[in-house]
Structure formats: C-alpha cells, structure tokens
Motif scaffolding. Structure first.
Motif, PDB file in Angstrom:
ATOM      1  N   LEU A  42       0.767  -1.152   0.109  1.00 12.29           N
ATOM      2  CA  LEU A  42      -0.258  -0.055   0.002  1.00 12.29           C
ATOM      3  C   LEU A  42       0.911   1.211   0.013  1.00 12.29           C
ATOM      4  N   ALA A  43       1.919   1.308   0.852  1.00 15.68           N
ATOM      5  CA  ALA A  43       2.938   2.466   0.823  1.00 15.68           C
ATOM      6  C   ALA A  43       3.471   2.762  -0.576  1.00 15.68           C
ATOM      7  N   ALA A  45       2.329   1.686  -3.421  1.00 13.34           N
ATOM      8  CA  ALA A  45       1.227   2.169  -4.412  1.00 13.34           C
ATOM      9  C   ALA A  45       0.796   3.570  -4.252  1.00 13.34           C
ATOM     10  N   GLY A  46       0.754   4.029  -2.805  1.00 12.55           N
ATOM     11  CA  GLY A  46       0.730   5.379  -2.695  1.00 12.55           C
ATOM     12  C   GLY A  46       1.707   6.358  -2.903  1.00 12.55           C
ATOM     13  N   ALA A  47       2.899   5.952  -2.767  1.00 13.16           N
ATOM     14  CA  ALA A  47       3.961   6.699  -3.346  1.00 13.16           C
ATOM     15  C   ALA A  47       4.404   6.694  -4.891  1.00 13.16           C
ATOM     16  N   PHE A  48       4.060   5.749  -5.306  1.00 12.10           N
ATOM     17  CA  PHE A  48       4.575   5.751  -6.699  1.00 12.10           C
ATOM     18  C   PHE A  48       3.368   5.409  -7.887  1.00 12.10           C
ATOM     19  N   GLY A  49       2.093   5.010  -7.349  1.00 11.00           N
ATOM     20  CA  GLY A  49       1.009   4.757  -8.146  1.00 11.00           C
ATOM     21  C   GLY A  49       0.588   5.828  -8.911  1.00 11.00           C
ATOM     22  N   PRO A  50       0.312   7.173  -8.261  1.00 11.23           N
ATOM     23  CA  PRO A  50      -0.054   8.202  -8.940  1.00 11.23           C
ATOM     24  C   PRO A  50       1.005   8.497 -10.218  1.00 11.23           C
ATOM     25  N   LEU A  51       2.111   8.198  -9.980  1.00 10.31           N
ATOM     26  CA  LEU A  51       3.307   8.587 -11.121  1.00 10.31           C
ATOM     27  C   LEU A  51       3.091   7.687 -12.429  1.00 10.31           C
ATOM     28  N   VAL A  52       2.552   6.570 -12.124  1.00 16.14           N
ATOM     29  CA  VAL A  52       2.284   5.664 -13.142  1.00 16.14           C
ATOM     30  C   VAL A  52       0.778   5.275 -13.658  1.00 16.14           C
ATOM     31  N   ALA A  53       0.035   5.622 -12.905  1.00 14.99           N
ATOM     32  CA  ALA A  53      -1.581   5.343 -13.432  1.00 14.99           C
ATOM     33  C   ALA A  53      -1.878   5.929 -14.638  1.00 14.99           C
ATOM     34  N   PRO A  54      -2.597   5.287 -15.417  1.00 17.16           N
ATOM     35  CA  PRO A  54      -3.055   5.522 -16.532  1.00 17.16           C
ATOM     36  C   PRO A  54      -3.738   6.896 -16.807  1.00 17.16           C
ATOM     37  N   HIS A  55      -4.445   7.349 -15.686  1.00 13.33           N
ATOM     38  CA  HIS A  55      -5.000   8.799 -15.619  1.00 13.33           C
ATOM     39  C   HIS A  55      -4.479   9.535 -14.574  1.00 13.33           C
ATOM     40  N   SER A  56      -4.515  10.910 -14.302  1.00 13.73           N
ATOM     41  CA  SER A  56      -4.280  11.736 -13.548  1.00 13.73           C
ATOM     42  C   SER A  56      -5.401  11.847 -12.692  1.00 13.73           C
ATOM     43  N   TYR A  57      -5.100  11.930 -11.265  1.00 16.52           N
ATOM     44  CA  TYR A  57      -6.149  12.121 -10.221  1.00 16.52           C
ATOM     45  C   TYR A  57      -7.075  13.354 -10.536  1.00 16.52           C
ATOM     46  N   SER A  58      -6.591  14.219 -11.169  1.00 19.59           N
ATOM     47  CA  SER A  58      -7.555  15.517 -11.353  1.00 19.59           C
ATOM     48  C   SER A  58      -8.040  15.573 -12.679  1.00 19.59           C
ATOM     49  N   GLU A  59      -7.903  14.660 -13.516  1.00 19.71           N
ATOM     50  CA  GLU A  59      -8.058  14.886 -15.175  1.00 19.71           C
ATOM     51  C   GLU A  59      -9.695  14.530 -15.033  1.00 19.71           C
ATOM     52  N   VAL A  60     -10.592  15.204 -15.722  1.00 18.53           N
ATOM     53  CA  VAL A  60     -11.901  15.005 -15.799  1.00 18.53           C
ATOM     54  C   VAL A  60     -12.299  14.556 -17.306  1.00 18.53           C
ATOM     55  N   TYR A  61     -13.010  13.612 -17.288  1.00 19.55           N
ATOM     56  CA  TYR A  61     -13.930  13.367 -18.391  1.00 19.55           C
ATOM     57  C   TYR A  61     -15.368  13.499 -18.404  1.00 19.55           C
ATOM     58  N   LEU A 172      -5.270   5.875  -5.356  1.00 15.70           N
ATOM     59  CA  LEU A 172      -3.991   6.047  -5.039  1.00 15.70           C
ATOM     60  C   LEU A 172      -3.486   7.276  -4.410  1.00 15.70           C
ATOM     61  N   ILE A 173      -3.853   8.184  -4.975  1.00 17.43           N
ATOM     62  CA  ILE A 173      -3.429   9.711  -4.334  1.00 17.43           C
ATOM     63  C   ILE A 173      -4.118   9.617  -2.939  1.00 17.43           C
ATOM     64  N   SER A 174      -5.312   9.378  -2.763  1.00 10.65           N
ATOM     65  CA  SER A 174      -5.797   9.133  -1.404  1.00 10.65           C
ATOM     66  C   SER A 174      -5.002   8.408  -0.216  1.00 10.65           C
ATOM     67  N   LEU A 175      -4.464   7.282  -1.002  1.00  9.75           N
ATOM     68  CA  LEU A 175      -3.579   6.249  -0.029  1.00  9.75           C
ATOM     69  C   LEU A 175      -2.209   7.434   0.408  1.00  9.75           C
ATOM     70  N   ARG A 176      -1.700   7.821  -0.621  1.00 14.28           N
ATOM     71  CA  ARG A 176      -0.621   8.785  -0.293  1.00 14.28           C
ATOM     72  C   ARG A 176      -0.794   9.811   0.693  1.00 14.28           C
ATOM     73  N   ILE A 177      -2.033  10.513   0.409  1.00 12.47           N
ATOM     74  CA  ILE A 177      -2.312  11.728   1.578  1.00 12.47           C
ATOM     75  C   ILE A 177      -2.666  10.945   2.982  1.00 12.47           C
ATOM     76  N   SER A 178      -3.477  10.097   2.919  1.00 11.98           N
ATOM     77  CA  SER A 178      -4.002   9.384   4.061  1.00 11.98           C
ATOM     78  C   SER A 178      -2.476   9.013   4.967  1.00 11.98           C
ATOM     79  N   LEU A 179      -1.936   8.071   4.043  1.00 15.29           N
ATOM     80  CA  LEU A 179      -0.701   7.617   4.909  1.00 15.29           C
ATOM     81  C   LEU A 179       0.291   8.698   5.436  1.00 15.29           C
TER      82      LEU A 179
END
Length: 376
Positions: A42-43, A45-61, A172-179
């Motif tokens: 989990l650590a 995933a939270g640290a590096f997951g947002p960097l390799v995720a297929p979408h940005s956590y703030s990108e809106v569709y 993934l980004i929520s894991l980073r923030i919460s941890l």
C-alpha cells in the motif's frame, strides 16, 4: 596417558537480546508478517502509483461520469455513435450513416446552406472519445465531405466518480495523503508525547503535577471545535492537518510514557547514573526513552490507524484536504452520497480503508505480543 584433544572452536552465543527475541517472535506471527507485506504494498502504491497511473487523479472526463468498473475499454461499441452525434451537434451539419470499424469512425457530413469548414473537426478532438479528426471535403461539392477520427480507448478498472475522474487514480493519491497524514501526525505526537511524558515522570513532584494538569485541560477541549478554529484562522491545508491531529494525539502518548518512566526511575541503572553525576537530561535521553521504546512502538502502530480515521472523519465533515487532492475519507464521503446509483464509488475506497486499518491493527497486535516480556 594420552592427552585429550582440547576443543578450541568458538561456541555460538545462544543468548539473544530483547530486540532479537522480539524480531524472532514477530517473524513467527503470520498475521503480523502478512500485514507488513500489505502495508509495504500500500505504501509503494501510494508513493509511486499516481506517477504511473493511466490517468491523472485530477483529470476530468465529462462524457464518462459514474461509469461502472470494467476491464473492457471505454467507450463501448454502443456508445461511439451517440458520442459522435453529441460532439457534432454544435457544428450545424447534417450527418449521414456513421460507420465504426477497426478503432476508426467515419461520418458523412453535409450542409445545405454553406460550404463545409475544415475547422469543424475540432468538435471531435475536444471530445474525450475521439482524436486525430480530419475532414475531407468533396472536390465536386464543397458542401459535402467525409470526417474520420480515431476512437480513444480509456480504461476505468474501478469506474469514475461524479465528476468523471478515474476512481483508481484517486484511490492511489488518497492512499498517499492518508498515509502521509497518519505517519507525520503520529511522528508529531511521538516527539511531543515522549519528551513531555518522560520529563514529567522523571522530574516528578510539583512539576509533574503541573504538567499533567495541563494534559487534563487539553483533554477537556473538544477536538472538532479545536480543528474548526484552526481551519477558520489558517485555512485548510495538509500542514494544518498534521498540526491539528498531532497536537491532540500526543496527550495519550505523554501519559503512557510518563507511566513507564515512573517505573523506570526506580531501577538500579538509573540510580547508578544519578550517583555518577549524570545530568537529568542525559538520563532521560540515554536510559529512560530507549527503555520505553517497546511500549511506544506498539502504541505508535495503533495510533496511525486512529489518526487516519480522525482525518477521514474530518474530511467526511468537509474540513479535510481540498480538491483536487483527496483522501480516503473524502472518497468515502462522496461514495456515501452516490451509493444508490453508483455503489462502486463507496465500495472501493471503503475496502481500501478496511484493508489498511486491519493491517495496522494486526501489526500492532503482533508487536505487542513480540515485545511483551511476560511471554518470553
């Protein structure tokens, strides 16, 4: 008389220190070791997951709002033609029979009043569904043409939220923030609580009474009211969350450390240090605090999930992190609002929170059993 051979080979030292024994016992605890593996995953995933995720956590569709989790790419076959008609609605052209084949869409277009403008292909490019749109105008009749575009394949394995953002990337980004909040707020509580409790317990007397009465006064302050005041004066940010949570949770740490210090100050090694003229500060730093490490580590592993739950509670009330950042508490709050028509928005963040809290609690139980001197 023959001489007996003397065994000069070094014998292995069978005695183990407290920490070596604790590590050996911890390794035998399957639940604790599995929890360590889960926390590491989990650590990472939270640290590096947002960097390799297929979408940005703030990108809106906007065209993929609350779509269900799927291992198949979006848009699905039945969604392509309606998406093309919707994208070209503002182009004020007539559409012929739309064909979809091999990831390409072909759209015959025509206009009754004016020649076709090649810039109308931008309507497709602005869509989340299509890319590389081109308009080929009929040389014989500039009012007719053929538009072609590639159909983008977007994967949402956990679906999207109410704004059309990828839920997997936001978890993934929520894991980073919460941890991060849990670890740093616990570190703040650890530093303040251990230093405060060790000093109060070792000095004793009136100073101890005054210091612990201050702790009692802090206990009487309502936590949520305290955080609301901080938010009003300083605004919402991550540093404020660390200070707000850590500035309250150190109280329990101080009491636990004080209780341990009261029992340690009567031990022979502390009295020997005092007889040798060692200063009180050095005794606290070299003898008291290291000997309370076992209890402090156990409480720390139990404090991190408590801090994460407090942060989630504050985020649930709207006092937590701000958009576009998010935390597990924010995602659970949003999922609770949409649980009827989009239950996956609640299920995945809640499942992540559950796994995280179970792993931390199992690790805390394992450390408690490993460091308990009565069970050695």
């Amino acid at each position: 008389m023959t001489d007996m051979p003397i065994d000069t080979a070094p014998r292995p030292d069978t005695s183990r220190s407290l920490w070596a024994t604790a590590m050996l016992r911890l390794k035998r605890n399957k639940a604790a070791m599995a929890s360590i593996v889960v926390l590491i995953v989990l650590a990472i995933a939270g640290a590096f997951g947002p960097l390799v995720a297929p979408h940005s956590y703030s990108e809106v569709y906007p065209e993929f709002v609350k779509v269900r989790p799927s291992l198949q790419p979006y848009p699905q076959a039945e969604q392509v033609i309606p998406a093309a008609e919707s994208a070209l609605r503002r182009a004020r052209v007539d559409l012929g029979g739309i064909e979809v084949e091999d990831g390409k869409v072909r759209i015959p277009v025509s206009s009754d009043s004016r020649d076709l403008d090649p810039r109308i292909s931008r309507y497709l490019d602005r869509s989340d569904v299509f890319s590389n749109a081109e308009l080929t105008i009929d040389a014989a009749d500039p009012k007719k043409g053929m538009m072609e575009a590639s159909v983008q394949e977007l994967y949402f394995i956990m679906g999207t939220d109410a704004n059309g953002r990828d839920l997997f990337s936001r978890i993934l980004i929520s894991l980073r923030i919460s941890l991060m909040i849990g670890a740093l707020a616990t570190a703040v509580a650890l530093v303040i609580g251990v230093a405060y409790g060790a000093t109060a317990g070792f000095v004793g007397g009136r100073i101890d009474n005054v210091m612990m009465r201050f702790v009692d006064v802090m206990y009487s302050l309502p936590f949520v009211f305290f955080v609301i005041l901080l938010v009003v004066f300083f605004g919402r940010n991550l540093v404020l969350m660390f200070l707000a949570v850590g500035a309250v949770e150190w109280l329990d740490m101080a009491r636990i450390t004080r209780g341990q210090t009261l029992s340690l100050r009567r031990r022979e090694f502390v009295q020997a240090a005092e007889a040798m003229g060692v200063s009180s500060g050095s005794i606290i730093k070299r003898h008291i605090i290291p000997n309370t490490a076992g209890t402090v580590i156990i409480y720390m592993t139990l404090l991190i999930p408590k801090v994460i739950l407090l942060e989630s509670f504050l985020s649930f009330l709207g006092l937590g992190v701000q958009e576009p950042l998010t935390s597990l508490g924010v995602l659970i709050s949003e999922g609770a609002k949409n649980m009827r028509n989009a239950p996956f928005m609640l299920f995945y963040p809640a499942a992540t929170m559950t796994v995280l809290l179970f792993a931390l609690n199992f690790l805390g139980d394992g450390l408690r059993d490993a460091l308990d001197p009565k069970d050695r």
